[in-house]
Write an enzyme that holds these catalytic residues in place. Structure first.
Site, short mmCIF file in Angstrom:
data_model
loop_
_atom_site.label_atom_id
_atom_site.label_comp_id
_atom_site.label_asym_id
_atom_site.label_seq_id
_atom_site.Cartn_x
_atom_site.Cartn_y
_atom_site.Cartn_z
N SER A 4 14.76 -2.08 16.77
CA SER A 4 15.30 -0.74 16.92
C SER A 4 14.16 0.27 16.98
CB SER A 4 16.29 -0.43 15.79
OG SER A 4 17.02 0.75 16.06
N GLU B 268 16.60 -4.07 25.14
CA GLU B 268 17.97 -4.04 24.62
C GLU B 268 18.30 -2.62 24.21
OE1 GLU B 268 18.90 -3.30 21.30
OE2 GLU B 268 16.87 -3.07 20.53
N HIS C 231 21.44 -4.91 18.81
CA HIS C 231 22.24 -4.36 17.72
C HIS C 231 23.56 -5.11 17.64
CE1 HIS C 231 19.23 -1.31 18.55
NE2 HIS C 231 19.48 -0.77 17.38
#
Length: 429
Positions: A206, A312, A382
């Site tokens: 992230s 992503e 995620h």
């Protein structure tokens, strides 16, 4: 090279303490002994009484931190696509081992605001064999961040200066936002050299993508795309598959991942978009698309000749996904790359102008303008049941006769499997 001195720390502490936003700032001076006394742990290894963890789990759930509640970009899971049904949560009696793996935390982004969830994660990691040297950093807060910029930079810069010995494992506490603010404050070249000498493994994803990119770009050091302390190990019921895959990536020197479906990227895509199937070998790099695109044009984005780009993201509208990909394309990031791998791409509703404009359309357009083979459906992002894997390591992509592909990784540091008690990562302590 920026050295974090005691005087600088004192100044940041004063600034932090003086800030009031209808919420008192937590004590920044808690030492290890005081921290352990505060949480009531029985030993330095943070092994708690059997009744403590269920209570902490209940507190976490009552604070709105359940898996089904509102989630941010660094929480898990957001989406599970084409996965087996989950078993009902099972309570386990703790079977801990003595923690022997030198571990330090770094908190580069959001504050982990739930104290019970932080403590639960610390105890599980200790039970699994990770000896955490600086658990007190989970108590830091400044504005929305896990400490001031100087405090958060010091988690890494003090390793570069030699003020603190580099551990075997450097684990991110949480993602969110904030890592980009501290990038200029760290001597990445020296940090990378020290980590290489020590065989240190930095883990996260992230917003931690910014840290991982800078470490590779300037320090020439790999890292591990993997769950984080608050985001996974502090849950009332951690995802066992994610925990198992985390340990596998930490301990297997020849990690292999097989992908047979593109669904995590888009059900409307084939698993492989390529003009000619072939085996590709190169350094894999990247991470969260929002963060990677924000680094375009900066010295913190890796320039990997013959690289393999992994991307992503979650909760972005289709046009924003395409705009970020075009940011990278127009900045020349995809030049001299061999392939692009997409992990989980979770969109946000249909396009208000035309429902046909979706993630699949965007990725097909990227394939056309770059001419690069694109591999979809990598089980990372995620999501639940994530597959941890090394970034900045050697990766070989090979297709199979059924339309899927396989990733083989090599040349990255590992930990001896016998030192880790995997089940400790999800047990009740």
């Amino acid at each position: 090279m920026r050295v974090i001195t005691p005087t600088m720390k004192a100044k940041t502490k004063t600034a932090s303490a003086s800030y009031q936003d209808n919420k008192p700032i937590k004590d920044q001076t808690l030492n290890r002994r005081a921290f352990i006394q505060k949480i009531g742990a029985a030993s330095v290894g943070l092994i708690a009484a059997p009744s403590l963890v269920p209570a902490l789990a209940a507190a976490s759930e009552s604070a709105g931190q359940t898996d089904s509640g509102a989630l941010t970009k660094d929480d898990l899971p957001v989406a599970v696509i084409s996965t087996p049904p989950q078993l009902a949560p099972t309570r386990y009696t703790a079977r801990c081992i003595a923690p022997t793996i030198d571990t330090r935390l770094f908190a580069s982004s959001n504050v982990g605001s739930n104290d019970a969830r932080n403590q639960l994660a610390l105890e599980r990691l200790a039970c699994a064999g990770f000896k955490i040297d600086n658990p007190e950093i989970v108590d830091r807060q400044y504005l929305r961040f896990a400490g001031t910029d100087i405090q958060r930079a010091s988690d890494l810069q003090n390793l570069a200066t030699g003020a603190i010995k580099a551990p075997k494992l450097l684990m991110g506490v949480r993602g969110g936002y904030g890592a980009m603010r501290i990038l200029p404050m760290i001597d990445w070249q020296t940090l990378g050299r020290i980590m290489t000498e020590r065989g240190t493994i930095l883990t996260g994803f992230s917003d931690v993508t910014a840290i991982q990119c800078a470490l590779l770009a300037q320090g020439q050091m790999s890292s591990l795309a993997a769950p984080m302390l608050y985001s996974e190990f502090g849950k009332a019921s951690p995802d066992r598959i994610s925990c198992q895959q985390f340990v596998t990536a930490l301990t297997d020197p020849n990690l292999t991942i097989t992908i047979q479906s593109a669904d995590l990227t888009s059900p409307q895509l084939p698993t492989v978009l390529a003009r000619a199937s072939k085996t590709i070998t190169g350094t894999i790099w990247g991470g969260n698309l929002s963060v990677v695109s924000a680094l375009a044009g900066s010295p913190y984005l890796p320039r990997v000749d013959g690289g393999i780009v992994f991307l992503e993201d979650v909760g972005e509208q289709t046009y924003r996904i395409e705009r970020m990909l075009y940011d990278l394309y127009l900045a020349g990031v995809f030049k001299n790359q061999q392939a692009i791998i997409f992990g989980s791409i979770t969109g946000q509703g249909e396009d208000s102008y035309d429902a046909r404009y979706d993630v699949a359309t965007v990725i097909r357009q990227l394939h056309e303008i770059t001419g690069l083979p694109i591999y979809n459906g990598m089980r990372f992002g995620h999501i639940a049941q994530k597959q941890s894997f090394p970034l900045g390591a050697r990766c070989q992509i090979s297709t199979d006769t059924s339309g899927g592909y396989r990733l083989d990784f090599s040349d990255y540091p590992i930990i001896e499997a016998s030192r880790i008690n995997t089940a400790g990562l999800w047990q009740d302590i």
